[in-house]
Design an enzyme around this catalytic site. Structure first.
Site, PDB file in Angstrom:
ATOM      1  N   GLY A  13       0.795  -1.213   0.000  1.00  0.00           N
ATOM      2  CA  GLY A  13       0.000   0.000   0.000  1.00  0.00           C
ATOM      3  C   GLY A  13       0.833   1.271   0.000  1.00  0.00           C
ATOM      4  O   GLY A  13       1.897   1.362  -0.618  1.00  0.00           O
TER       5      GLY A  13
ATOM      6  N   TYR B  84     -12.298   2.560  13.048  1.00  0.00           N
ATOM      7  CA  TYR B  84     -11.035   2.828  12.352  1.00  0.00           C
ATOM      8  C   TYR B  84     -10.696   4.316  12.408  1.00  0.00           C
ATOM      9  O   TYR B  84      -9.568   4.703  12.757  1.00  0.00           O
ATOM     10  CB  TYR B  84     -11.134   2.369  10.895  1.00  0.00           C
ATOM     11  CG  TYR B  84      -9.973   2.833  10.041  1.00  0.00           C
ATOM     12  CD1 TYR B  84      -8.761   2.153  10.069  1.00  0.00           C
ATOM     13  CD2 TYR B  84     -10.082   3.959   9.220  1.00  0.00           C
ATOM     14  CE1 TYR B  84      -7.684   2.584   9.301  1.00  0.00           C
ATOM     15  CE2 TYR B  84      -9.016   4.397   8.453  1.00  0.00           C
ATOM     16  CZ  TYR B  84      -7.821   3.704   8.494  1.00  0.00           C
ATOM     17  OH  TYR B  84      -6.764   4.148   7.745  1.00  0.00           O
TER      18      TYR B  84
END
Length: 316
Positions: A31, A181
């Site tokens: 990522g 999150y």
């Protein structure tokens, strides 16, 4: 003209050289973290990838060396969800100095049920925030041994519109994955800002800087086999989104600038230029909960209680 809106002279394609420096990137195997590591490796520095998956870290190392010939890259095993393992990870660095650490690793769960670590902490809060908080304690001696070292904490654009419930930091009553999150990333960003205040209070030369990557999509991201593969169909489908979002290669720019730019100061927030979502990295104003120093101090105290560590107490 305010420095927030002054012309930007930073060139993301011509980074300053950094031979002899050591940079650790957590989650550097995939990522955005992969591209942070790749770009830092291009400066001549030694880059260490921190990853809980050794095979993926080795694949990332090979990919970086294929893209940056002669790059100095290695990896250590790092599981931020396992607090008892962090000392071993810090020891595995085998360094006498650490010029910067980029706290990039993160976990985003898509759906319930709520998951906990062996320490009993909610998984996203534990990995994204508590693990980095505790790792700072173990890295403090290396950072202290390095003049003007940097701790770069990667937050999230979504965190800026979220708020924390100090009585339920681990979402035991109100667990919604995306919200949990965002809250974990808000806690992480508050930690980065509070860390700089505490570093200044003890006269440390180490800087703590907070960044966020904006919005990034795999379909806009250049291929880096075997770490990231992209088909022609995916690339074409991603083109409309390119008007609003960006690649993960571009999303790495704020963290890379926070590591390398000599004009960066502790306690700053850096993100993408265009609406905080895409574009070149610029300095952003700190507003809302991020500017709440009392909230940050309370999150620090709660994190210290959960980990049994106070990062700044290991600076001497």
């Amino acid at each position: 003209m305010s420095s927030l809106h002054s012309p930007d002279t930073w060139d993301v394609k011509r980074l300053p050289r950094a031979e002899g420096k050591n940079f650790l990137v957590t989650g550097g195997n995939a990522g955005i973290g992969y591209f942070v590591a790749e770009q830092l490796a291009g400066t001549g520095a030694t880059v260490i990838l921190g990853s809980r998956d050794t095979a993926k870290a080795e694949a990332a190392r090979v990919a970086i060396r294929a893209h940056v010939p002669g790059a100095h890259v290695r990896h250590i095993r790092l599981d931020l969800a396992d607090l008892s393992s962090l000392k071993g990870s810090a020891d595995a660095l085998k360094l006498e100095r650490l010029d910067a650490v980029v706290y990039n690793a993160g976990v985003l769960l898509d759906q319930p049920p709520r998951r906990v670590t062996e320490d009993g902490n909610e998984l996203m809060f534990a990995t994204n925030h508590l693990g980095h908080f505790a790792l700072t304690w173990w890295l403090a001696p290396l950072l202290t041994a390095t003049p003007v070292s940097r701790v770069v904490t990667t937050g999230s654009f979504t965190a800026k519109s979220e708020s924390l419930d100090l009585d339920d930091l681990q979402s035991t009553r109100d667990y919604r994955p995306k919200r949990t999150y965002a809250r974990s990333k808000l806690a992480q960003m508050l930690f980065g800002l509070e860390l700089d205040r505490r570093l200044r209070a003890v006269g440390s030369t180490t800087l703590s800087v907070v960044t966020h990557p904006g919005g990034a999509l795999d379909s806009l991201t250049p291929a880096r086999p075997p770490v990231h593969l992209r088909t022609t169909g995916e690339r074409l489908r991603g083109l409309p989104a390119g008007l609003l979002l960006q690649s993960k290669e571009a999303a790495a720019w704020p963290a890379v600038r926070a590591v390398l730019d000599p004009s960066v100061r502790g306690g700053q927030l850096w993100g993408p230029r265009v609406f905080g979502i895409r574009g070149l990295p610029i300095l952003e104003p700190i507003r809302g909960d991020l500017a709440d120093t009392e909230l940050a101090a309370r999150v620090w105290a709660a994190s210290s209680g959960l980990t049994g560590l106070d990062p700044c107490s290991n600076l001497g």
